[in-house]
Design an enzyme around this catalytic site. Structure first.
Site, PDB file in Angstrom:
ATOM      1  NE  ARG A   2      20.330 -15.979  16.629  1.00 27.46           N
ATOM      2  CZ  ARG A   2      20.114 -15.629  17.885  1.00 27.46           C
ATOM      3  NH1 ARG A   2      20.015 -14.370  18.232  1.00 27.46           N
ATOM      4  NH2 ARG A   2      19.976 -16.566  18.786  1.00 27.46           N
ATOM      5  NE  ARG A   6      16.068  -9.351  16.695  1.00 22.95           N
ATOM      6  CZ  ARG A   6      16.129 -10.017  17.840  1.00 22.95           C
ATOM      7  NH1 ARG A   6      15.154  -9.907  18.704  1.00 22.95           N
ATOM      8  NH2 ARG A   6      17.166 -10.767  18.124  1.00 22.95           N
ATOM      9  NE  ARG A  15      10.553 -11.004  13.236  1.00 28.50           N
ATOM     10  CZ  ARG A  15       9.597 -10.760  14.091  1.00 28.50           C
ATOM     11  NH1 ARG A  15       8.384 -10.489  13.682  1.00 28.50           N
ATOM     12  NH2 ARG A  15       9.844 -10.799  15.381  1.00 28.50           N
ATOM     13  CG  ASP A  51      15.829 -20.404  15.608  1.00 25.98           C
ATOM     14  OD1 ASP A  51      16.350 -19.292  15.719  1.00 25.98           O
ATOM     15  OD2 ASP A  51      15.792 -21.232  16.539  1.00 25.98           O
ATOM     16  CE1 TYR A 128      17.520 -21.270  24.081  1.00 24.58           C
ATOM     17  CE2 TYR A 128      18.996 -22.736  22.887  1.00 24.58           C
ATOM     18  CZ  TYR A 128      18.702 -21.493  23.409  1.00 24.58           C
ATOM     19  OH  TYR A 128      19.599 -20.465  23.267  1.00 24.58           O
TER      20      TYR A 128
HETATM   21  O1  CP3 Z   1      22.611 -16.395  10.963  1.00 27.05           O
HETATM   22  C1  CP3 Z   1      21.618 -16.177  10.267  1.00 27.05           C
HETATM   23  O2  CP3 Z   1      21.370 -15.084   9.737  1.00 27.05           O
HETATM   24  C2  CP3 Z   1      20.691 -17.333   9.999  1.00 27.05           C
HETATM   25  C3  CP3 Z   1      19.570 -17.435  10.854  1.00 27.05           C
HETATM   26  C4  CP3 Z   1      19.703 -17.907  12.294  1.00 27.05           C
HETATM   27  C5  CP3 Z   1      18.743 -17.542  13.275  1.00 27.05           C
HETATM   28  N1  CP3 Z   1      19.006 -18.253  14.407  1.00 27.05           N
HETATM   29  C6  CP3 Z   1      17.633 -16.586  13.061  1.00 27.05           C
HETATM   30  C7  CP3 Z   1      17.025 -15.917  14.227  1.00 27.05           C
HETATM   31  C8  CP3 Z   1      20.612 -18.795  12.909  1.00 27.05           C
HETATM   32  C9  CP3 Z   1      21.875 -19.428  12.346  1.00 27.05           C
HETATM   33  C10 CP3 Z   1      20.123 -19.015  14.244  1.00 27.05           C
HETATM   34  C11 CP3 Z   1      20.762 -19.929  15.200  1.00 27.05           C
HETATM   35  C12 CP3 Z   1      20.260 -19.999  16.575  1.00 27.05           C
HETATM   36  N2  CP3 Z   1      18.967 -19.867  17.024  1.00 27.05           N
HETATM   37  C13 CP3 Z   1      21.072 -20.302  17.691  1.00 27.05           C
HETATM   38  C14 CP3 Z   1      22.555 -20.650  17.642  1.00 27.05           C
HETATM   39  C15 CP3 Z   1      23.414 -19.451  17.499  1.00 27.05           C
HETATM   40  C16 CP3 Z   1      23.408 -18.552  18.714  1.00 27.05           C
HETATM   41  O3  CP3 Z   1      22.916 -17.428  18.555  1.00 27.05           O
HETATM   42  O4  CP3 Z   1      23.898 -18.954  19.754  1.00 27.05           O
HETATM   43  C17 CP3 Z   1      20.235 -20.284  18.829  1.00 27.05           C
HETATM   44  C18 CP3 Z   1      20.672 -20.533  20.257  1.00 27.05           C
HETATM   45  C19 CP3 Z   1      18.910 -20.016  18.395  1.00 27.05           C
HETATM   46  C20 CP3 Z   1      17.661 -19.951  19.227  1.00 27.05           C
HETATM   47  C21 CP3 Z   1      17.056 -18.602  19.203  1.00 27.05           C
HETATM   48  N3  CP3 Z   1      16.449 -18.039  18.107  1.00 27.05           N
HETATM   49  C22 CP3 Z   1      16.974 -17.675  20.266  1.00 27.05           C
HETATM   50  C23 CP3 Z   1      17.528 -17.905  21.656  1.00 27.05           C
HETATM   51  C24 CP3 Z   1      16.312 -16.555  19.775  1.00 27.05           C
HETATM   52  C25 CP3 Z   1      15.879 -15.336  20.548  1.00 27.05           C
HETATM   53  C26 CP3 Z   1      17.023 -14.430  20.819  1.00 27.05           C
HETATM   54  C27 CP3 Z   1      16.829 -13.091  20.191  1.00 27.05           C
HETATM   55  O5  CP3 Z   1      17.857 -12.506  19.805  1.00 27.05           O
HETATM   56  O6  CP3 Z   1      15.680 -12.615  20.107  1.00 27.05           O
HETATM   57  C28 CP3 Z   1      16.032 -16.774  18.405  1.00 27.05           C
HETATM   58  C29 CP3 Z   1      15.359 -15.837  17.497  1.00 27.05           C
HETATM   59  C30 CP3 Z   1      16.001 -15.567  16.184  1.00 27.05           C
HETATM   60  N4  CP3 Z   1      16.583 -16.506  15.377  1.00 27.05           N
HETATM   61  C31 CP3 Z   1      16.035 -14.296  15.528  1.00 27.05           C
HETATM   62  C32 CP3 Z   1      16.683 -14.525  14.290  1.00 27.05           C
HETATM   63  C33 CP3 Z   1      16.915 -13.523  13.195  1.00 27.05           C
HETATM   64  C34 CP3 Z   1      15.408 -13.017  16.026  1.00 27.05           C
HETATM   65  C35 CP3 Z   1      13.935 -13.141  15.755  1.00 27.05           C
HETATM   66  C36 CP3 Z   1      13.180 -11.906  15.336  1.00 27.05           C
HETATM   67  O7  CP3 Z   1      13.282 -11.449  14.183  1.00 27.05           O
HETATM   68  O8  CP3 Z   1      12.389 -11.443  16.167  1.00 27.05           O
END
Ligand code: CP3
Length: 317
Positions: A2, A6, A15, A51, A128
C-alpha cells in the site's frame, strides 16, 4: 505494501474528488496514483493501484467501501448455494480497467522501474467474503473450516480459477512480477494452512507463466515459515515478527526474502528509522533481500519519514 495511499497529500487530493472504488476503476487516475510513490519516495518498483477484493466483485459479490468502515460484503457467502452463485468472470469485461491501469502505468513509468501486479490468496479473499466485513477473528470463516472443510475448499478453488485468469490478464497487460497477499493465512495452524490455504494458492503459483517472479506475502506467518519455504515462488515477503536471518534459516535458504521493517517504525524519529533499517539490512544480508515494510504503510506516516527509509536503504545497499 500500500505504498500509494492516504499518507500522501497528492493521493488525498485525488481521493477528495472520487470514491476509492471509482478511483480503482478510472485507469487514468489509478495509473497516476500508481506512479506517485516512485516520483515522491524514489522506490525501486511500482505496484498497480487496485484492491484484492475487486476480483470478488467481478465474481458477482456486491462490494462496498464505506468511510472509516473498511470493506463490506452485504451478502456474505456461507453455503454451497452461495458458492454456486459466484461466477467465473470474463476478466477482460469485468476487470479490464485494471489491465488499462497497468498499460497506462507502464507508459508513464517508461522503464524507470518495474511494475508489480497482484491478487489476494484464495484463503484471504474467502476470509472477507465469508465474514462479510473486516474482522480480527473471522468466526464464520473458521466455523465453516471445521464444519465443512470440503465445502470451503470448493469456494477456494473457484476463487483460484478466477484469480489465474485475472493474473494472466495482468501479465498480458504488462505486469512484470506478481505478488499474492495472504494477509489472513496466519489465522491457521501450519497443519491446517497446508490442508486449507495451500492447495488453491499453489495452483495459482504453478499456473502463472514462467519467467514472471512470484512473491508471496503472509502476514503473521512466523509459525508457517518451514512450509512456506517449499512454495513454488521466488520470493517470500514476511512481516516484522521474526528477523530475516531466522526466516532465511527456517525456509531452508531457498527463497529471496522481502520485508521486514515494522510499518510503525516509520512513525518514529529519522534516527530510529535508520537504526531499524540498518538492523533489517544486516539481518537480511545472508542472501537476496528486497527491502520493504512488513505490512501496509500507515495513513499517519510522515512522507519525509518514508522518504528517509527509502533513501537510507538505497544508500546502504
Ligand atoms: O500497495 C499499493 O499501493 C497498491 C494498492 C493496494 C491497495 N490494497 C489499495 C488500498 C494493495 C496492494 C492492496 C491490497 C489489499 N487490500 C490487501 C492485502 C495487503 C494488506 O494490507 O494486508 C487487503 C487485505 C486489502 C483489503 C482492503 N482494502 C482493506 C481491508 C481496506 C481498508 C483498510 C484501510 O486501511 O482503510 C482496503 C482499502 C484500501 N486499499 C485503501 C488503499 C489505498 C485505502 C482506501 C482509501 O483511500 O480510502
Amino acid at each position: 505494501m500500500r505504498q500509494a495511499g492516504r499518507y500522501l497529500p497528492e493521493y488525498r487530493r485525488i481521493r477528495e474528488r472520487t470514491t476509492f472504488l471509482e478511483l480503482c476503476k478510472t485507469p487514468e487516475l489509478a495509473a497516476e496514483v500508481t506512479v506517485q510513490p516512485v516520483d515522491i519516495l524514489g522506490v525501486d518498483a511500482a505496484i498497480v493501484f487496485a484492491d484484492i477484493l475487486l476480483l470478488l466483485e467481478a465474481m458477482g459479490a456486491e462490494l462496498r467501501f464505506e468511510a472509516g468502515d473498511g470493506p463490506r460484503f452485504p451478502a456474505p457467502v456461507r453455503t454451497a448455494a452461495d458458492v454456486d452463485r459466484l461466477r467465473r468472470p470474463d476478466v477482460e469485461a469485468a476487470l479490464g480497467y485494471v489491465f488499462s491501469t497497468i498499460r497506462a502505468a507502464r507508459r508513464s513509468l517508461d522503464g524507470r522501474v518495474p511494475l508489480i501486479g497482484f491478487a489476494g490468496s484464495p484463503w484471504t479473499l474467502a476470509a472477507y467474503l465469508v465474514e462479510g466485513a473486516a474482522s480480527t477473528s473471522f468466526p464464520h470463516l473458521l466455523a465453516w473450516s471445521y464444519a465443512d472443510p470440503a465445502g470451503l475448499r470448493r469456494l477456494l478453488d473457484r476463487i483460484a480459477d478466477a484469480t489465474l485468469d485475472y493474473l494472466r490478464g495482468q501479465i498480458d497487460a504488462g505486469a512484470q512480477a506478481i505478488q499474492i497477499f495472504d494477509t489472513w493465512g496466519g489465522l491457521l495452524a501450519a497443519r491446517r494452512w497446508d490442508a486449507l490455504a495451500r492447495p488453491s494458492l499453489e495452483r495459482i503459483l504453478e499456473g502463472l507463466p514462467a519467467g514472471v517472479p512470484r512473491i508471496v506475502y503472509v502476514r503473521d506467518g512466523s509459525h508457517l515459515l518451514e512450509t512456506l519455504g517449499g512454495l513454488p515462488a521466488e520470493v517470500l515477503s514476511i512481516d516484522w515478527r521474526v528477523p530475516l536471518s531466522e526466516a532465511r534459516r527456517r525456509t531452508g535458504g531457498r527463497k529471496a526474502l522481502q520485508g521486514n521493517l515494522d510499518p510503525c517504525a516509520l512513525l518514529g524519529s529519522i534516527a530510529a528509522i535508520r537504526d531499524e533499517t540498518a538492523r533489517v539490512l544486516s539481518e537480511g544480508a545472508g542472501g537476496p533481500h528486497i527491502v520493504n515494510l512488513g505490512h501496509g504503510i500507515l495513513p499517519q506516516t510522515p512522507v519525509e519519514n518514508a522518504r528517509a527509509f527509502v533513501a537510507f536503504a538505497q544508500g546502504v545497499s
